[in-house]
Design an enzyme around this catalytic site. Structure first.
Site, PDB file in Angstrom:
ATOM      1  N   GLU A 265       0.816  -1.227   0.000  1.00 13.26           N
ATOM      2  CA  GLU A 265       0.000   0.000   0.000  1.00 13.26           C
ATOM      3  C   GLU A 265       0.846   1.271   0.000  1.00 13.26           C
ATOM      4  O   GLU A 265       0.500   2.246  -0.672  1.00 13.26           O
ATOM      5  CB  GLU A 265      -0.916  -0.007   1.225  1.00 13.26           C
ATOM      6  CG  GLU A 265      -1.830   1.195   1.300  1.00 13.26           C
ATOM      7  CD  GLU A 265      -2.754   1.133   2.505  1.00 13.26           C
ATOM      8  OE1 GLU A 265      -3.367   2.164   2.800  1.00 13.26           O
ATOM      9  OE2 GLU A 265      -2.844   0.062   3.132  1.00 13.26           O
ATOM     10  N   ASP A 266       1.952   1.258   0.738  1.00 10.86           N
ATOM     11  CA  ASP A 266       2.672   2.515   0.982  1.00 10.86           C
ATOM     12  C   ASP A 266       4.063   2.588   0.361  1.00 10.86           C
ATOM     13  O   ASP A 266       4.759   3.588   0.545  1.00 10.86           O
ATOM     14  CB  ASP A 266       2.802   2.743   2.500  1.00 10.86           C
ATOM     15  CG  ASP A 266       1.454   2.982   3.155  1.00 10.86           C
ATOM     16  OD1 ASP A 266       0.559   3.518   2.477  1.00 10.86           O
ATOM     17  OD2 ASP A 266       1.290   2.610   4.328  1.00 10.86           O
TER      18      ASP A 266
END
Length: 749
Positions: free
Chosen positions: A76-77
């Protein structure tokens, strides 16, 4: 920040066979992937996944789960991909990490929709492997522990989400310790004043009752020891959030709460639990209605204990929970206390053994929840239903064959029927509770035996949704109502198309339409019928697609042709070119008082020959039996009924007009609304005379409004309810006979 070797050592202490290499690789990969990223606190971002992993080591989870915790934010990051995770750490961990990754770049209309869609995806992943939930709860717990570094809006949003979803979900999974900490943290940020107030009052009570908990604990230990019981007794004060919630639910003050202290008695065996219960009840007075046996009837999340409340030492009311050590571990850690998620290979498609199934109460509930999710169309609707189920306590009921059905408190036979099977719920017509036929709105109680009566021709009414409590029942009812309404629109659309083809001298068949589907924007024949019924697709477009050569026979648009007698209100409805009911023959009738409809504008009425209700509404100003009426197909609203002289009819294309006739049940007459404009003299008692005329004629004044008030005359608008046109005319003639009345006119919107 914890060092690499410290994390590995924590895992090896409870699992010497853990894959040390896997843990080291995951640690290094995650630290490098997050690089120089910072949290809102200014700490390195990698400190977050590391703390999540540490929380899970306290639960003694397997090495794959710990590695997943370290990696849970990398997709996600960071620039990491699912393919890369699969390659480096295997598909098992790849699936777990992917289940924890929020949906990105999704075109959603609201934050609530985004939350619902993310929760939907999370639950699907959890139903495949419960370890996804364990990591997610640890992730949420650490975020809540560091919430002070977030903006006020973020604190509020995260706290609401935690109280509404994650804390109850932890409770449903049996993880009571985690649930309590999540609730306390969320309560602190969401209701800071209430938290401070409850905390301060508790501190004062603790100071005033110094030593009370230890005194009660010691008294219990001594009584049990005298009887030869070997038991561990612990006592504690209730948590602020638990106390606040009781105060809110019962509408009482903190001083009125009598059970602020709870004690746990850990016995060696189940038989000792019951023997200890007998000793406690014979030593101290038991509080009626506060006994629950969750050992013989466990909760769905696997929780087992005996609950009772007694008036103990110092005449203090205290709650006791009696359980064995294994029960206590399950009560504190829930699904995390079991290794079934790993040993049974549930994430790898292996079969479930009966032994594993006994430990899987919360997991079975979760899979049923996901089944409901997959059947629904609306993520927000699913989220709403999930919250309803998460927050309710339970009642336990039985089928006539002895099958146990666990339901939320306040559940009805409708919920019971859908819990047995969706088909049983959809065909339900009644219920017998403990041998007596009872209303479907009856709230079920613990121990009830419920027999559901069914009929193959039954369709669940939409009103059931207001009675049902469970998300599964509400979702099924809503879905059945949508399907039924779509079938009705499809039947209406088919009749409209068939009628239109008759006007141009051709026969219509579904086969002809099926061959022309490629020229329309709908996939199936039923889709076309429903779109026409909802007035989303012009009938002219269907005719052009099926029979292009007949386009020249289609009627001119309203602007291009002269008005006919029907529009001028001179001729009968049967003379109009657009009188589609000449072929359809539809009639409308109001339902009786025992039906689901009513007699006011905007409520549904029944169409003869079509099951259930097509949405039908009356325009303001109303129409009464005896009036000539016209129906207008309105996109998204169904059919709107106009009196033939209503000036608003000219706003609608005639292709959407449907001639309708009254079909009144003479044995159960209904009242209908009508508007009157009445001009009266400004004299004392005028209003009383008008009310007297209407009352003596058995009319009902629903509303009255003064429109214009002059020196001598006042114009008022009166909304009356009458049985038919003759009844209305009697009232109008009665008003005209009064000397104080200058003029009476019926008004249409």
């Amino acid at each position: 920040m914890m060092r690499q070797y410290e994390l590995v050592e924590r895992v090896l202490r409870y699992d010497p066979k853990a894959d040390e290499t896997l843990l080291n690789r995951a640690y290094v990969y995650a630290m490098r992937a997050h690089g120089h990223q910072k949290r809102a606190s200014g700490d390195p971002y990698f400190s977050h996944p590391l703390e999540v992993a540490a929380i899970l080591t306290d639960l003694k989870l397997d090495d794959a789960t710990i590695a997943t915790a370290l990696l849970h934010d990398v997709i996600e990051d960071t620039e990491a991909t699912r393919a890369e995770i699969d390659q480096l750490f295997g598909s098992e961990i790849g699936v777990l990490v992917d289940g924890l990754t929020k949906i990105k770049r999704l075109d959603l209309v609201s934050k609530k929709a985004e939350q619902a869609e993310n929760f939907r995806k999370l639950l699907v992943a959890i139903s495949t492997d419960i370890r996804v939930l364990l990591v997610k709860l640890a992730d949420r717990l650490h975020n809540m522990r560091t919430l002070e570094h977030m903006s006020p809006e973020s604190r509020r949003r995260n706290s609401e989400e935690t109280l509404e979803i994650y804390a109850p979900l932890a409770g449903r999974m049996g993880m009571q310790a985690m649930r309590e900490e999540l609730e306390e943290l969320a309560f602190r940020w969401l209701h800071p004043e209430a938290y401070r107030t409850v905390r301060e009052r508790l501190d004062r009570l603790t100071e005033n009752n110094k030593g009370l908990v230890e005194e009660i604990r010691q008294s219990l230990v001594e009584k049990l020891a005298e009887a030869g019981f070997k038991a561990e007794v612990t006592g504690r004060e209730k948590k602020p959030y638990s106390i606040w919630r009781k105060m809110q639910n019962r509408q009482i003050s903190l001083e009125q709460l009598s059970d602020l202290y709870g004690f746990r008695v850990i016995c060696d065996s189940v038989s000792d639990c019951y023997r200890a219960l007998g000793l406690v009840h014979t030593t101290w007075r038991a509080v009626p209605g506060r006994f629950k046996d969750y050992i013989s009837t466990p909760k769905q999340n696997g929780y087992r204990s005996i609950h009772t409340t007694i008036v103990g030492p110092r005449h203090q009311r205290v709650e006791l929970q009696l359980r064995t050590e294994p029960m206590h571990v399950t009560a504190e850690y829930g699904v995390a206390a079991h290794t079934f998620y790993k040993e049974a290979g549930l994430g790898n498609g292996k079969a479930m053994t009966p032994d594993v199934a006994r430990e899987m109460g919360p997991y079975i509930w979760l899979r049923r929840l996901v089944e409901t999710l997959l059947e629904g169309d609306n993520s927000e609707e699913f989220l709403e239903h999930t919250k309803l189920e998460l927050f309710h306590d339970q009642v336990f009921c039985f089928t006539p064959k002895g099958r146990l059905i666990a339901l939320p408190q306040g559940a009805t036979p409708i919920d019971f029927a859908y819990a047995v099977h969706t088909d049983v719920g959809n065909s339900c017509v009644g219920a017998s509770i403990n041998g007596r036929q009872m209303p479907l709105s009856t709230a079920l109680r613990n121990g009830d035996e419920v027999l559901i009566l069914t009929s193959a021709s039954r369709t669940p009414p939409a009103a059931w949704e207001r009675i049902a409590v469970t998300g599964k029942a509400r979702s099924a009812i809503r879905r059945a109502a949508r399907d039924s309404l779509r079938r009705q629109y499809a039947e209406l659309g088919r009749r409209l198309i068939s009628s239109a083809f008759g006007k141009i001298g051709q026969d219509y068949s579904d086969d002809r339409l099926r061959r022309a589907l490629s020229r329309l924007t709908h996939k199936t024949v039923d889709d076309v019928h429903a779109a026409v019924g909802r007035s989303e697709l012009p009938i002219a477009d269907v005719i052009r697609a099926i029979a292009p050569e007949a386009a020249a026979l289609l009627p001119m648009s309203p602007r291009a042709r002269p008005r006919n007698r029907y529009e001028n209100g001179e001729g009968g409805a049967e003379e109009g070119w657009f009188n589609l009911s000449k072929v359809m023959g539809l009639k409308f009738r109001w339902p009786t008082s025992s039906g689901t409809g009513g007699n006011s504008a905007g409520q549904g009425i029944v169409i003869r020959g079509i099951r259930n209700d097509v949405p039908v509404s009356f325009e303001p100003g109303g129409a009464v039996p005896g009036d000539r009426i016209v129906g207008v197909l309105t996109p998204g609203e169904g059919i709107r009924i106009f009196q033939i002289h209503s000036p608003r009819l000219s706003e609608f294309e005639h292709e959407r007009w449907i001639d309708v006739t009254w079909d009144i049940n003479q044995e159960a007459p209904e009242r209908f609304p009508a508007r009157l404009s009445v001009t009266v003299l400004n004299e004392p008692g005028t209003l009383a005379q008008i009310a007297q005329v209407i009352g003596e004629a058995d009319g009902n004044i629903d509303n009255l409004k003064m429109l214009h008030r002059g020196a001598d005359f006042t114009e008022m608008m009166i909304e009356v309810e009458v049985f038919d046109l003759a009844h209305l005319n009697r009232i109008i003639n009665g008003l005209k006979s009064k000397t104080v009345v200058s003029k009476v006119e019926r008004v249409f919107a």
